[in-house]
Write an enzyme that holds these catalytic residues in place. Structure first.
Site, PDB file in Angstrom:
ATOM      1  N   HIS A   1       0.838  -1.207   0.000  1.00 38.53           N
ATOM      2  CA  HIS A   1       0.000   0.000   0.000  1.00 38.53           C
ATOM      3  C   HIS A   1       0.866   1.248   0.000  1.00 38.53           C
ATOM      4  O   HIS A   1       0.898   1.981  -0.977  1.00 38.53           O
ATOM      5  CB  HIS A   1      -0.915  -0.065   1.224  1.00 38.53           C
TER       6      HIS A   1
ATOM      7  N   HIS B   1      -1.311   0.201 -12.066  1.00 42.12           N
ATOM      8  CA  HIS B   1      -2.222   0.521 -10.955  1.00 42.12           C
ATOM      9  C   HIS B   1      -3.466  -0.347 -11.085  1.00 42.12           C
ATOM     10  O   HIS B   1      -3.901  -0.634 -12.197  1.00 42.12           O
ATOM     11  CB  HIS B   1      -2.617   2.004 -11.002  1.00 42.12           C
TER      12      HIS B   1
ATOM     13  N   ASP C   1       3.679   6.988  -7.395  1.00 43.16           N
ATOM     14  CA  ASP C   1       4.937   6.703  -6.704  1.00 43.16           C
ATOM     15  C   ASP C   1       6.169   6.829  -7.595  1.00 43.16           C
ATOM     16  O   ASP C   1       7.288   6.746  -7.108  1.00 43.16           O
ATOM     17  CB  ASP C   1       4.887   5.286  -6.113  1.00 43.16           C
TER      18      ASP C   1
END
Ligand code: CMC
Length: 467
Positions: free
Chosen positions: A286, A325, A381
């Site tokens: 996560h 994702h 990220d």
């Protein structure tokens, strides 16, 4: 509601547009019975399946959805994501406009109250947050008690949970004043707790909040202030951090938000529910991918090594971290915004050769069929770790920094849960796969090894799957 029909299995046919209804007809081939289930907002109700039975004493049909991949757990008006086209909106406002024109504290208000604040509302909100950034001195002593090398996320998790003991009135979750105070306290104190954890690892004295600074500036001050009487943050760094805070504020029903809602559904106080969110975020699937991106870029070392690295990814020897994702099957809108701020931050802090590798890596991956066919694009990220590194934030702290802004999302979702009359204590069903009806065996009659060397043997686990 659903209703049962005694129709034959082959009597259906395709409905014309005029006949079409918002219902789903399912036929149970075990019994030949058909049922009509209502479709609302593109969903059928799990409980409507329970009427589907093979006999009177049958429990009824359930749905099986480990990891909730196709189950809506709530109605929510907070965050909208369209993963196919790369859209992210909070309360209807596009993330791009919020990052461009708003501040994190204002976005927190928007998430919690549903509307952008007026000037008077924002002034009060900022005042309240600014004046609740201090923590009780005993919390400081509590953080001091951790080992010098304690993970900052573990310290944050424990100290957020501990806040519930300092504010026992927060248990009155139906009292709007208590709810407001808990929201303010959590959003205000999270940076203080995070900065204390950071300074603890470095063996540095903790820095108290400075009420003259903005939310992001104050956080930088609590991280970096040394001997200066007043810390003066570089506005470019404070703005980049504020944008990162906006980008991480909420992301609908992700793992940690689901944890907050699930634990909150027991009607525990909000500090304990948010501590559950921090725990969920601590997990590498996560909150931890940006750290992995930095490690990957360091390993690639120079742009010339990128083709070999990508070949390794295609042979499945590696993963291209920061790409792909579960929801976004297009460029993650958050990644596009962060990328714009990387240059600004590096201008303030000095070049980072990892950026050249990242830019080239992205370009090559987006030119490569392997990635485009699978709809793998940069996610939030891919570039955020570079900004954190430029801010001299150690990798252990990346998830802690994620938790600071996500607190406003958790609080907003917790408030929404408590105002939703359809919600009850979260309590999934299971498919029981174990033994039944065994007779107790006396210890002397049991079979097994004479000598124990490792932990007690368990049945072989099912293979684990990724996120
Ligand atoms: N590198 C290489 N191949 C990939 C990657 C990747 N990063 N991500 C997915 N694939 C491939 C995967 O091997 C599969 O290929 P095939 O169909 O040939 O087997 C295909 O793409 C579909 O992947 P998946 O594993 O079914 O996708 P998922 O939705 O289960 O996984 C993910 C999503 C984020 C876990 C995954 O893309 C991943 O591991 N990415 C790298 C880690 C990362 O950057 N995580 C941060 C996510 S953003 C944080 C947030 O929003 O909270």
């Amino acid at each position: 509601m659903a209703s049962e029909q005694q129709t034959s299995q082959d009597g259906g046919g395709v409905a014309t547009a005029e006949q079409a209804q918002d219902t789903l007809t399912v036929t149970d081939n075990r019994t030949g019975r058909s049922y009509e289930l209502e479709i609302t907002d593109g969903t059928v109700r799990g409980m409507d399946l329970r009427q589907i039975k093979v006999s009177e004493d049958d429990f009824g049909l359930m749905s099986y959805d480990p990891a909730f991949t196709n189950t809506a757990s709530c109605r929510s008006a907070i965050t909208y994501i369209d993963g196919e086209t790369g859209i992210l909106q909070h309360r209807g406002y596009p993330i791009e406009q919020l990052c461009e024109q708003s501040s994190y504290v204002e976005v927190a208000y928007l998430l919690v109250f549903g509307e952008l604040p007026t000037k008077a509302q924002l002034d009060r909100w900022v005042y309240d947050i600014t004046h609740h950034t201090y923590v009780h001195e005993n919390i400081k002593k509590f953080v001091e008690g951790f080992r010098y090398d304690a993970h900052p996320m573990g310290m944050l998790l424990a100290s957020v949970g501990a806040l519930s003991t300092f504010y026992p009135d927060a248990k009155q979750i139906d009292d709007p004043e208590e709810r407001y105070m808990a929201a303010i306290r959590m959003i205000a104190k999270m940076p203080t707790l995070a900065a204390f954890a950071y300074r603890h690892n470095l063996g540095l004295p903790y820095i108290y909040p400075d009420n003259d600074l903005s939310y992001s500036e104050n956080f930088l001050s609590m991280l970096y202030k040394m001997t200066a009487v007043k810390y003066e943050p570089d506005p470019r760094l404070a703005r980049a951090l504020d944008v990162l805070f906006i980008l991480h504020a909420d992301h609908e029903q992700n793992c940690s938000t689901n944890a907050v809602r699930s634990v909150g559904s027991s009607q525990v106080d909000p500090y304990s529910a948010v501590a559950a969110g921090v725990a969920a975020l601590y997990g590498p699937l996560h909150g931890g991918a940006n750290e992995a991106v930095l490690r990957m870029l360091r390993r690639i070392e120079k742009p010339e090594n990128i083709p070999d690295f990508l070949e390794g990814v295609k042979k499945r020897e590696e993963r291209l971290m920061g790409f792909g994702h579960r929801v976004y099957k297009n460029y993650d809108p958050r990644a596009r915004i962060i990328k714009k701020h990387v240059d600004e931050v590096l201008e303030a802090t000095g070049d980072n050769p990892l950026l050249d590798i990242a830019v080239e890596l992205e370009k090559r991956a987006l030119d490569d069929e392997y990635f485009t066919e699978r709809k793998l694009y940069p996610n939030v990220d891919f570039y955020s770790g570079l900004i954190y590194e430029a801010l001299r934030i150690p990798a252990d702290m990346f998830t802690v920094i994620f938790a600071i802004p996500r607190t406003s999302g958790w609080v907003a979702q917790w408030m929404e849960l408590n105002e939703d009359s359809e919600q009850k204590i979260a309590r999934p069903r299971q498919i029981y796969t174990g033994e039944r009806d065994r007779d107790y065996v006396a210890i002397g009659d049991r079979e097994g090894p004479e000598k124990i060397t490792g932990p007690p043997a368990r049945r072989p686990p099912r293979p684990r799957r990724g996120a």
